[in-house]
Design a protein around this motif. Sequence first.
Motif, mmCIF file in Angstrom:
data_model
loop_
_atom_site.group_PDB
_atom_site.id
_atom_site.type_symbol
_atom_site.label_atom_id
_atom_site.label_comp_id
_atom_site.label_asym_id
_atom_site.label_seq_id
_atom_site.Cartn_x
_atom_site.Cartn_y
_atom_site.Cartn_z
ATOM 1 N N ASP A 64 -7.866 -26.485 -9.697
ATOM 2 C CA ASP A 64 -8.610 -25.719 -8.692
ATOM 3 C C ASP A 64 -9.953 -25.258 -9.251
ATOM 4 O O ASP A 64 -11.000 -25.392 -8.602
ATOM 5 N N GLY A 65 -9.937 -24.729 -10.464
ATOM 6 C CA GLY A 65 -11.174 -24.248 -11.072
ATOM 7 C C GLY A 65 -12.188 -25.354 -11.266
ATOM 8 O O GLY A 65 -13.390 -25.170 -11.025
ATOM 9 N N THR A 66 -11.721 -26.519 -11.682
ATOM 10 C CA THR A 66 -12.631 -27.643 -11.903
ATOM 11 C C THR A 66 -13.200 -28.145 -10.584
ATOM 12 O O THR A 66 -14.387 -28.494 -10.496
ATOM 13 N N LEU A 67 -12.381 -28.172 -9.543
ATOM 14 C CA LEU A 67 -12.873 -28.573 -8.225
ATOM 15 C C LEU A 67 -13.922 -27.589 -7.716
ATOM 16 O O LEU A 67 -14.922 -27.986 -7.100
ATOM 17 N N GLN A 68 -13.709 -26.296 -7.985
ATOM 18 C CA GLN A 68 -14.688 -25.302 -7.550
ATOM 19 C C GLN A 68 -16.008 -25.431 -8.303
ATOM 20 O O GLN A 68 -17.059 -25.034 -7.799
ATOM 21 N N ALA A 69 -15.946 -26.002 -9.503
ATOM 22 C CA ALA A 69 -17.161 -26.134 -10.311
ATOM 23 C C ALA A 69 -17.999 -27.347 -9.917
ATOM 24 O O ALA A 69 -19.073 -27.555 -10.492
ATOM 25 N N ILE A 70 -17.527 -28.126 -8.949
ATOM 26 C CA ILE A 70 -18.279 -29.326 -8.545
ATOM 27 C C ILE A 70 -19.710 -28.979 -8.156
ATOM 28 O O ILE A 70 -20.653 -29.716 -8.486
ATOM 29 N N ASP A 71 -19.913 -27.850 -7.480
ATOM 30 C CA ASP A 71 -21.268 -27.460 -7.064
ATOM 31 C C ASP A 71 -22.182 -27.166 -8.250
ATOM 32 O O ASP A 71 -23.408 -27.159 -8.106
ATOM 33 N N SER A 72 -21.598 -26.912 -9.425
ATOM 34 C CA SER A 72 -22.399 -26.607 -10.617
ATOM 35 C C SER A 72 -22.721 -27.853 -11.441
ATOM 36 O O SER A 72 -23.431 -27.763 -12.440
ATOM 37 N N ALA A 99 -17.911 -32.562 -17.314
ATOM 38 C CA ALA A 99 -18.768 -31.371 -17.320
ATOM 39 C C ALA A 99 -18.177 -30.216 -16.532
ATOM 40 O O ALA A 99 -18.271 -29.049 -16.945
ATOM 41 N N THR A 100 -17.543 -30.502 -15.400
ATOM 42 C CA THR A 100 -17.050 -29.399 -14.561
ATOM 43 C C THR A 100 -15.919 -28.623 -15.229
ATOM 44 O O THR A 100 -15.697 -27.454 -14.891
ATOM 45 N N ILE A 101 -15.203 -29.242 -16.155
ATOM 46 C CA ILE A 101 -14.180 -28.498 -16.900
ATOM 47 C C ILE A 101 -14.858 -27.437 -17.756
ATOM 48 O O ILE A 101 -14.433 -26.272 -17.800
ATOM 49 N N LEU A 102 -15.929 -27.845 -18.443
ATOM 50 C CA LEU A 102 -16.688 -26.897 -19.270
ATOM 51 C C LEU A 102 -17.352 -25.837 -18.403
ATOM 52 O O LEU A 102 -17.405 -24.651 -18.767
ATOM 53 N N GLN A 103 -17.880 -26.242 -17.260
ATOM 54 C CA GLN A 103 -18.573 -25.293 -16.389
ATOM 55 C C GLN A 103 -17.613 -24.282 -15.780
ATOM 56 O O GLN A 103 -17.956 -23.111 -15.619
ATOM 57 N N ALA A 104 -16.393 -24.714 -15.447
ATOM 58 C CA ALA A 104 -15.401 -23.772 -14.927
ATOM 59 C C ALA A 104 -14.956 -22.785 -15.995
ATOM 60 O O ALA A 104 -14.554 -21.658 -15.689
ATOM 61 N N ASN A 105 -15.062 -23.230 -17.259
ATOM 62 C CA ASN A 105 -14.608 -22.416 -18.390
ATOM 63 C C ASN A 105 -15.711 -21.559 -18.984
ATOM 64 O O ASN A 105 -15.443 -20.613 -19.715
ATOM 65 N N GLY A 106 -16.967 -21.935 -18.698
ATOM 66 C CA GLY A 106 -18.107 -21.238 -19.295
ATOM 67 C C GLY A 106 -18.418 -21.715 -20.691
ATOM 68 O O GLY A 106 -19.256 -21.150 -21.384
ATOM 69 N N GLY A 107 -17.777 -22.783 -21.139
ATOM 70 C CA GLY A 107 -17.976 -23.305 -22.503
ATOM 71 C C GLY A 107 -16.672 -23.839 -23.061
ATOM 72 O O GLY A 107 -15.732 -24.156 -22.321
ATOM 73 N N LEU A 108 -16.591 -23.897 -24.370
ATOM 74 C CA LEU A 108 -15.394 -24.422 -25.015
ATOM 75 C C LEU A 108 -14.225 -23.442 -24.950
ATOM 76 O O LEU A 108 -13.066 -23.837 -25.088
ATOM 77 N N THR A 109 -14.529 -22.176 -24.771
ATOM 78 C CA THR A 109 -13.485 -21.166 -24.577
ATOM 79 C C THR A 109 -13.788 -20.400 -23.296
ATOM 80 O O THR A 109 -14.941 -20.338 -22.852
ATOM 81 N N THR A 110 -12.784 -19.818 -22.718
ATOM 82 C CA THR A 110 -12.939 -19.147 -21.426
ATOM 83 C C THR A 110 -13.806 -17.904 -21.572
ATOM 84 O O THR A 110 -13.452 -16.963 -22.282
ATOM 85 N N GLN A 111 -14.941 -17.925 -20.876
ATOM 86 C CA GLN A 111 -15.897 -16.828 -20.980
ATOM 87 C C GLN A 111 -15.695 -15.814 -19.858
ATOM 88 O O GLN A 111 -15.279 -16.167 -18.744
ATOM 89 N N PRO A 112 -15.964 -14.537 -20.139
ATOM 90 C CA PRO A 112 -15.849 -13.502 -19.109
ATOM 91 C C PRO A 112 -16.698 -13.849 -17.881
ATOM 92 O O PRO A 112 -17.858 -14.253 -18.016
ATOM 93 N N GLY A 113 -16.099 -13.729 -16.705
ATOM 94 C CA GLY A 113 -16.821 -14.010 -15.471
ATOM 95 C C GLY A 113 -16.773 -15.460 -15.036
ATOM 96 O O GLY A 113 -17.240 -15.790 -13.934
ATOM 97 N N SER A 114 -16.231 -16.348 -15.889
ATOM 98 C CA SER A 114 -16.128 -17.766 -15.515
ATOM 99 C C SER A 114 -15.050 -17.951 -14.453
ATOM 100 O O SER A 114 -14.254 -17.043 -14.181
ATOM 101 N N ILE A 115 -15.026 -19.122 -13.845
ATOM 102 C CA ILE A 115 -14.023 -19.408 -12.814
ATOM 103 C C ILE A 115 -12.616 -19.243 -13.374
ATOM 104 O O ILE A 115 -11.755 -18.595 -12.770
ATOM 105 N N TYR A 116 -12.381 -19.816 -14.550
ATOM 106 C CA TYR A 116 -11.045 -19.714 -15.133
ATOM 107 C C TYR A 116 -10.692 -18.276 -15.484
ATOM 108 O O TYR A 116 -9.539 -17.849 -15.347
ATOM 109 N N ASP A 117 -11.675 -17.525 -15.927
ATOM 110 C CA ASP A 117 -11.424 -16.117 -16.250
ATOM 111 C C ASP A 117 -11.010 -15.361 -14.999
ATOM 112 O O ASP A 117 -10.069 -14.539 -15.037
ATOM 113 N N LYS A 118 -11.664 -15.641 -13.889
ATOM 114 C CA LYS A 118 -11.316 -14.982 -12.621
ATOM 115 C C LYS A 118 -9.927 -15.403 -12.156
ATOM 116 O O LYS A 118 -9.253 -14.636 -11.465
#
Length: 544
Positions: A304-312, A98-117
Amino acid sequence: MNRFKLTKTAKILLVFIIVALIVGGIALGLKTGVIKTDNGTDDISVTDNDNVVKSNSNTDVNIADNDTASKNNTETAKNTNSSNNTINLSIDEWVGYATILQANGGLTTQPGSIYDKFGINVNINIINDATQSSNALIKGDIDGAGYTINRLAFLSNKFTSSDTKITMPYITNYSNGGDGIIALSSIKTIDDLVNAKIGVPQFSESQAMIVWFVNQSDLPQSDKDKIINNLILFETADETAKAFFAGQIDVAGTWQPYLTQAENMTDSHILFSTANSTKLIMSGVIFRDDFAKSNPELVSKFIDGTLQAIDSYDKDLEVLRTSMPMFNGMSDEDIVGMTADAALATWKNNMEILNDDAKTIYNNMCDVWTSIGENSDKTITDTLFDTSYMEALRDKYETSVVKDETANTNKVSVTKQNEQEILNTTALLTKSSSVRFIANTAKFLDTSEASAELDDFVSVAKMLDGAIIQIEGNIASDNDSEDGVVLSKQRAETVKQYFVMNGIDADRIVVVGNGGTKPIAPNDSEENMQKNRRTDVSFKIIEQ
């Protein structure tokens, strides 16, 4: 009304014109890129990620870029030296990703997501069939894929045979009660499986788990072979569980929600679940080694992005509903309940696991698949798990406070209050050691020999880190004296100290001195006496 008719010559001329138009159209399409060829090699293309990529066979799938993702066609995906900051990844429908998807904002990188930043693009494809995802990885259509270490061991020979070097730089999660074995209430130990009808999803983590237990037991090899060779194979865990609840089989390797269902029925129970093991089934992400080595910063940013998404993890739930069909229509409460079945691995966990436990699990699982006639490759163990991408994040995470450790929260400690209950509990798994001691002492006769013997027991104890370990000392004597009981307990204590010295918590261990009360052979020869000079190690599952 008179119909207009063409002459024979006109008809022939018209056919030539049509053919010319078709050929010209194809040529134009190829030139402009509207039509793409696979050159006889690419039978995988990427379909839009609006829907999960369905797979019910071993045929290859095609993966196409989502319109909202950064475009990354097949040729670009195969260029491992690309610096376009794009990762093409496959995962299956498992809540632990789940945290991979949450860092990405979905199946593709969404504006404002962790990966986008972070300035990276991650195109995620849901592929539930490991044959298809591994084919895509080998051909370079994707750069990485999510697998359990169990499944990675199963696929290892396929990667090696295709000369595809892979690396696993990141453990995402471990099964924390999401997988297990359900059985009729009368089946309480691994020994009870000998004459049982056992169903498993073929080539699954559940099959590997049952075979692992059988291989670790003290059953005669003939009984082990009987169990393994008579496993009833199903396509899915769902089918396996349904066969169990229909009374067609006695035991099933499966996962949630069927474990809870079995627990709530009067004639069945959970024989074992991964709530008592943080090691047996762990998931991570592998990358093509050439891609990772060409893009080390990109891989580290992904981690790094996935680790940061742990809180989500148990909060940002809508992304799961829109990305994984299995969550469609589920309530927040139900999804949060499922997140508890997969505990996340932190940076600290990864540094420990990748350097130690991951290799142990991988080798164990290679042995499992080899024992049932499949090919696995142990030779890649030392290069498979790479901490360099985690090391790049050391300054950021080494001193950070983390909320989630892989220490088993379901662990039961031995106390004066529960010791008798533990002693009265039937052991799930029992192994006997023939460690030799100096006569009339509790000192190992040969320390190196004892170490070689006991290391296998320590390995099992580390895998079943939520189980109580009962160590029983025995001596070769027909005299049931108090001195004999004391000596046998001292020998059990020596074995306990070896366990503790090798990282097993002392509060998980209870020791017993049987003296000469539990012989397995008459003390009429040195050979038989040696059999009775043994240490029995039992692994018991105790409810909190």
